[in-house]
Structures are given as C-alpha cells and as structure tokens.
Design a protein around this motif. Structure first.
Motif, PDB file in Angstrom:
ATOM      1  N   ALA A 153      40.234  13.581  -5.516  1.00  0.00           N
ATOM      2  CA  ALA A 153      41.232  14.725  -5.652  1.00  0.00           C
ATOM      3  C   ALA A 153      43.011  14.635  -4.959  1.00  0.00           C
ATOM      4  N   SER A 154      43.022  13.114  -4.235  1.00  0.00           N
ATOM      5  CA  SER A 154      43.167  12.881  -3.895  1.00  0.00           C
ATOM      6  C   SER A 154      44.666  11.924  -4.857  1.00  0.00           C
ATOM      7  N   ALA A 155      43.862  11.296  -6.140  1.00  0.00           N
ATOM      8  CA  ALA A 155      44.384  10.961  -7.079  1.00  0.00           C
ATOM      9  C   ALA A 155      44.704  11.428  -7.254  1.00  0.00           C
ATOM     10  N   PRO A 156      46.291  10.531  -8.111  1.00  0.00           N
ATOM     11  CA  PRO A 156      47.702  11.483  -8.724  1.00  0.00           C
ATOM     12  C   PRO A 156      46.836  11.026 -10.260  1.00  0.00           C
ATOM     13  N   ARG A 157      47.375  12.815 -10.610  1.00  0.00           N
ATOM     14  CA  ARG A 157      47.159  13.063 -11.529  1.00  0.00           C
ATOM     15  C   ARG A 157      48.310  13.291 -12.210  1.00  0.00           C
ATOM     16  N   GLY A 158      47.985  12.412 -13.613  1.00  0.00           N
ATOM     17  CA  GLY A 158      49.638  11.845 -14.858  1.00  0.00           C
ATOM     18  C   GLY A 158      49.006  11.058 -15.832  1.00  0.00           C
ATOM     19  N   VAL A 159      49.534  10.312 -17.019  1.00  0.00           N
ATOM     20  CA  VAL A 159      49.437   9.504 -17.467  1.00  0.00           C
ATOM     21  C   VAL A 159      49.103   8.097 -17.122  1.00  0.00           C
ATOM     22  N   PRO A 160      47.602   7.667 -17.866  1.00  0.00           N
ATOM     23  CA  PRO A 160      47.650   6.319 -16.881  1.00  0.00           C
ATOM     24  C   PRO A 160      48.554   5.184 -17.236  1.00  0.00           C
ATOM     25  N   VAL A 161      48.360   4.240 -15.782  1.00  0.00           N
ATOM     26  CA  VAL A 161      49.240   3.465 -15.846  1.00  0.00           C
ATOM     27  C   VAL A 161      49.210   2.750 -17.744  1.00  0.00           C
ATOM     28  N   GLY A 162      48.090   1.963 -18.084  1.00  0.00           N
ATOM     29  CA  GLY A 162      48.748   1.415 -19.201  1.00  0.00           C
ATOM     30  C   GLY A 162      48.673   1.686 -20.121  1.00  0.00           C
ATOM     31  N   THR A 163      48.806   3.360 -20.295  1.00  0.00           N
ATOM     32  CA  THR A 163      49.384   4.255 -21.595  1.00  0.00           C
ATOM     33  C   THR A 163      51.020   4.532 -21.731  1.00  0.00           C
ATOM     34  N   GLU A 164      51.669   4.627 -20.218  1.00  0.00           N
ATOM     35  CA  GLU A 164      52.910   4.856 -19.455  1.00  0.00           C
ATOM     36  C   GLU A 164      53.812   3.002 -20.064  1.00  0.00           C
ATOM     37  N   ARG A 165      53.041   1.837 -19.744  1.00  0.00           N
ATOM     38  CA  ARG A 165      53.273   0.675 -20.299  1.00  0.00           C
ATOM     39  C   ARG A 165      53.481   0.638 -22.088  1.00  0.00           C
ATOM     40  N   SER A 166      52.512   0.917 -22.342  1.00  0.00           N
ATOM     41  CA  SER A 166      52.366   1.095 -24.124  1.00  0.00           C
ATOM     42  C   SER A 166      53.786   1.843 -24.163  1.00  0.00           C
ATOM     43  N   ARG A 167      53.888   3.291 -23.998  1.00  0.00           N
ATOM     44  CA  ARG A 167      54.317   4.117 -24.552  1.00  0.00           C
ATOM     45  C   ARG A 167      56.454   3.277 -24.494  1.00  0.00           C
ATOM     46  N   THR A 168      56.545   3.371 -22.921  1.00  0.00           N
ATOM     47  CA  THR A 168      57.836   2.791 -22.968  1.00  0.00           C
ATOM     48  C   THR A 168      57.824   1.418 -23.622  1.00  0.00           C
ATOM     49  N   HIS A 169      57.464   0.375 -23.956  1.00  0.00           N
ATOM     50  CA  HIS A 169      57.693  -0.798 -25.669  1.00  0.00           C
ATOM     51  C   HIS A 169      57.163  -0.115 -26.565  1.00  0.00           C
ATOM     52  N   LYS A 170      56.399   0.816 -26.803  1.00  0.00           N
ATOM     53  CA  LYS A 170      57.058   1.212 -28.299  1.00  0.00           C
ATOM     54  C   LYS A 170      58.428   1.523 -28.229  1.00  0.00           C
ATOM     55  N   ILE A 171      58.806   2.763 -27.654  1.00  0.00           N
ATOM     56  CA  ILE A 171      59.999   2.639 -27.315  1.00  0.00           C
ATOM     57  C   ILE A 171      61.566   1.771 -27.559  1.00  0.00           C
ATOM     58  N   ALA A 172      60.714   0.640 -26.699  1.00  0.00           N
ATOM     59  CA  ALA A 172      62.211  -0.559 -26.423  1.00  0.00           C
ATOM     60  C   ALA A 172      61.940  -1.376 -27.756  1.00  0.00           C
ATOM     61  N   HIS A 173      60.548  -1.420 -28.504  1.00  0.00           N
ATOM     62  CA  HIS A 173      60.629  -1.518 -29.665  1.00  0.00           C
ATOM     63  C   HIS A 173      61.109  -0.828 -30.986  1.00  0.00           C
ATOM     64  N   ALA A 174      61.304   0.652 -30.932  1.00  0.00           N
ATOM     65  CA  ALA A 174      61.891   1.153 -31.484  1.00  0.00           C
ATOM     66  C   ALA A 174      63.208   1.005 -31.553  1.00  0.00           C
ATOM     67  N   ALA A 175      64.060   0.892 -30.197  1.00  0.00           N
ATOM     68  CA  ALA A 175      65.055   1.023 -30.126  1.00  0.00           C
ATOM     69  C   ALA A 175      65.792  -0.157 -30.927  1.00  0.00           C
ATOM     70  N   LEU A 176      65.298  -0.931 -29.683  1.00  0.00           N
ATOM     71  CA  LEU A 176      65.440  -2.524 -30.763  1.00  0.00           C
ATOM     72  C   LEU A 176      65.954  -3.152 -32.207  1.00  0.00           C
ATOM     73  N   VAL A 177      64.075  -2.064 -33.090  1.00  0.00           N
ATOM     74  CA  VAL A 177      64.637  -1.959 -34.348  1.00  0.00           C
ATOM     75  C   VAL A 177      65.945  -1.666 -34.937  1.00  0.00           C
ATOM     76  N   MET A 178      65.629   0.172 -34.468  1.00  0.00           N
ATOM     77  CA  MET A 178      67.450   1.114 -34.755  1.00  0.00           C
ATOM     78  C   MET A 178      68.911  -0.180 -34.886  1.00  0.00           C
ATOM     79  N   LEU A 179      69.053  -0.532 -33.334  1.00  0.00           N
ATOM     80  CA  LEU A 179      69.638  -1.485 -33.606  1.00  0.00           C
ATOM     81  C   LEU A 179      69.463  -2.493 -34.423  1.00  0.00           C
ATOM     82  N   VAL A 180      68.960  -3.854 -34.637  1.00  0.00           N
ATOM     83  CA  VAL A 180      68.890  -4.565 -35.421  1.00  0.00           C
ATOM     84  C   VAL A 180      69.684  -4.116 -36.505  1.00  0.00           C
ATOM     85  N   ILE A 181      69.162  -3.119 -37.572  1.00  0.00           N
ATOM     86  CA  ILE A 181      69.124  -2.316 -38.704  1.00  0.00           C
ATOM     87  C   ILE A 181      70.369  -1.906 -38.832  1.00  0.00           C
ATOM     88  N   ALA A 182      70.924  -0.984 -37.527  1.00  0.00           N
ATOM     89  CA  ALA A 182      72.602  -0.976 -37.101  1.00  0.00           C
ATOM     90  C   ALA A 182      73.381  -2.297 -37.141  1.00  0.00           C
TER      91      ALA A 182
END
Length: 305
Positions: A21-50
């Motif tokens: 019950a005292s454990a923090p509820r929310g997105v797992p750490v691994g999932t959060e890191r994966s989402r951050t990497h995906k956003i950074a990768h998409a931003a980098l691709v869009m920057l290169v295309i631009a």
C-alpha cells in the motif's frame, strides 16, 4: 505456540500488505524510460527531416525572391527586397512555361492513367494465380525495377514505329518504364483482399471485367493514390528520357528549363532558375496535399501481405 505462530504470520501479512500500500502507484520505471526514449527518438527524427527538407525549401524561396546581383551565389540569406512574384511572372512570360506545362500534361496524364489501369489489371491476375508460368511472368514484369531501359534501343524502336519525338512515343516509353512499379506496388495489396468477395460476385453472374471494376478496383483507391504520386513525381521531373526521345520537337517543364538554361537565357540567373523550379513544383505539392491520407494508407496497406 500456535497462537504465537498465527499472530506472527498475521503480522507478516499485514506488514507485506502495508508495504504494498505504501509503494508509489503510477507508471513503472522501465515503461517511463521507454516512453521518454520514444519521444526523444521521434523528436530527433522530426528534427533531421525538418533540416533536410526545410533548408532546401528555404534556399529555393529566398533565392527566387532576390535580384540577379544578390543571387549570383545562392545562399540562405534574406533578400534586401522581395521580388518573388516579379521573378515568377518573368519566368512564365520569357521562359515559355505555358507551352511546356501543356506538354508535361500531355505526357504525364495519359502515361499515369495507362500504367495504373493495365498495371492494376496485371497485378490482380498475378495475385490470384499461383502457377509456375504466372510466377515467371511476374518476375519478368517486375524486372524493370532493377534493369534500366536502353535509350538507344528505345529511340531506334520509336523511329521504326514512326512515333519518335511525339507525345505518343513518350507516353509509350513512360508506360513501359513504370508499369513494373505499379505491378509490384499493387500486387501485395490485392493479396490482402478476400477471395470470397470475388466468388460471391461470380455466383451472382458477374464477369471478370465486372468483378475487377466493381469490386477490386474501388478497393485499390488508396494504393492507386500512392502509386499515382510516385509515378507523377518521376515523370514530371524527368529530363533524361525526354531529352533523347523528344529531341527538341516537344517541350516539357524540366526539359524546357534545361533548354533555356543551356541557351543562356538563365545563365547565372539563379533567381529565375529557382523561381522556375518553384512554379514547376506547385502541381506536385497540390496533388500530395489533396491525397496525402490516401497516399499514406496506400503505402502501409500495400506493405501488408
């Protein structure tokens, strides 16, 4: 002892539950890191295309808006005074763009129509028949993707037929060159269409032509839209085949630009050359903007087998 055991076990259970019950509820750490990497990768691709798309567009626009003295060495600096409309008007009036535009339409529209129509018919047959002869014919038809046509042979053949230097000869050349692309592009999409639709139509008495034009062809609209923009892009910007086959008897937009630039009309006039390129690119941009959804769905749909 049993009471103590029960109490100790109960304490362990309560302690474990309280820790959960005292454990923090929310997105797992691994999932959060994966989402951050995906956003950074998409931003980098869009920057290169631009960068790769925006820089050439910006250079073309600012150079086309400059005077001759400012555009001697093309760069990305802003013009001291914008003359884009004036340069476009001068190009249209002095560069014979109207006649070249009509020539491009006379060559592009029939070539695309014939290649798509007969290519879709052939793709339907290749997708539905799995005999050894059909496989050999399919490999022969799509060999145009890797085997470039011989210009000398094409010119000799067109001269023998009496259509060298004409729009009809150019249409035949473009249709033969890009028919393999259409067949390869549409065959994969046709294989995703259930055969039961065709069988139901045949049970109702539909002939092969009716099955194709009333059932198969309407379902091919997204893929045909994608194939259309690809073929139009190739034909509209082609100057190599037009230069040898038309032999100056007829002009298209890229061939006309090559001719007037070689004649000295646009010699070192980079503002006129880039203004010509912008005007020549406008029809392609309009086609892409109007049919972008069907084009994207056609590419993704044709990739599924």
């Amino acid at each position: 002892m049993s009471i103590l055991g029960k109490n100790s076990a109960g304490k362990r259970t309560v302690g474990f539950a309280s820790s959960l019950a005292s454990a923090p509820r929310g997105v797992p750490v691994g999932t959060e890191r994966s989402r951050t990497h995906k956003i950074a990768h998409a931003a980098l691709v869009m920057l290169v295309i631009a960068v790769f798309l925006a820089v050439p567009f910006w250079m073309a626009i600012v150079t086309a808006a400059k005077t001759q003295s400012e555009a001697v060495i093309p760069d990305m600096s802003l013009p001291s005074q914008w003359q884009l409309l004036e340069n476009i008007q001068a190009v249209i009036a002095e560069g014979h763009m109207v006649q070249a535009f009509i020539g491009s339409l006379l060559v592009t529209v029939p070539s695309v129509f014939v290649a798509l129509l007969f290519g879709a018919m052939a793709a339907w047959i290749f997708a539905r028949r799995s005999t050894r002869g059909t496989a050999v014919l399919y490999a022969l038809f799509i060999s145009g993707l890797i085997l470039p046509p011989s210009v000398v042979t094409l010119m000799m053949l067109l001269k023998m037929l009496g259509i060298a230097g004409t729009a009809l000869g150019m249409i035949c050349v473009y249709t033969g060159i890009y028919l393999s692309i259409v067949i390869f592009f549409i065959t994969g999409f046709v294989r995703t269409i259930p055969v039961s639709l065709e069988e139901a139509a045949r049970i109702d008495g539909a002939k092969p032509a009716q099955v194709f034009f009333k059932i198969i062809f309407p379902l091919l609209k997204p893929t045909i839209a994608a194939a259309t923009i690809l073929i139009v892009l190739y034909i509209w910007n082609d100057v190599f085949y037009a230069l040898f086959i038309l032999s100056g008897k007829m002009n298209t937009l890229p061939l006309n630009l090559y001719n007037v630039a070689s004649a000295g009309l646009y010699l070192n006039n980079w503002h006129y050359i880039f203004a010509y390129i912008i005007v020549m690119t406008i029809p392609l941009l309009v086609i892409f903007i109007v049919g972008q959804r069907k084009i994207i769905s056609g590419i993704t749909g044709g990739a599924v087998k």
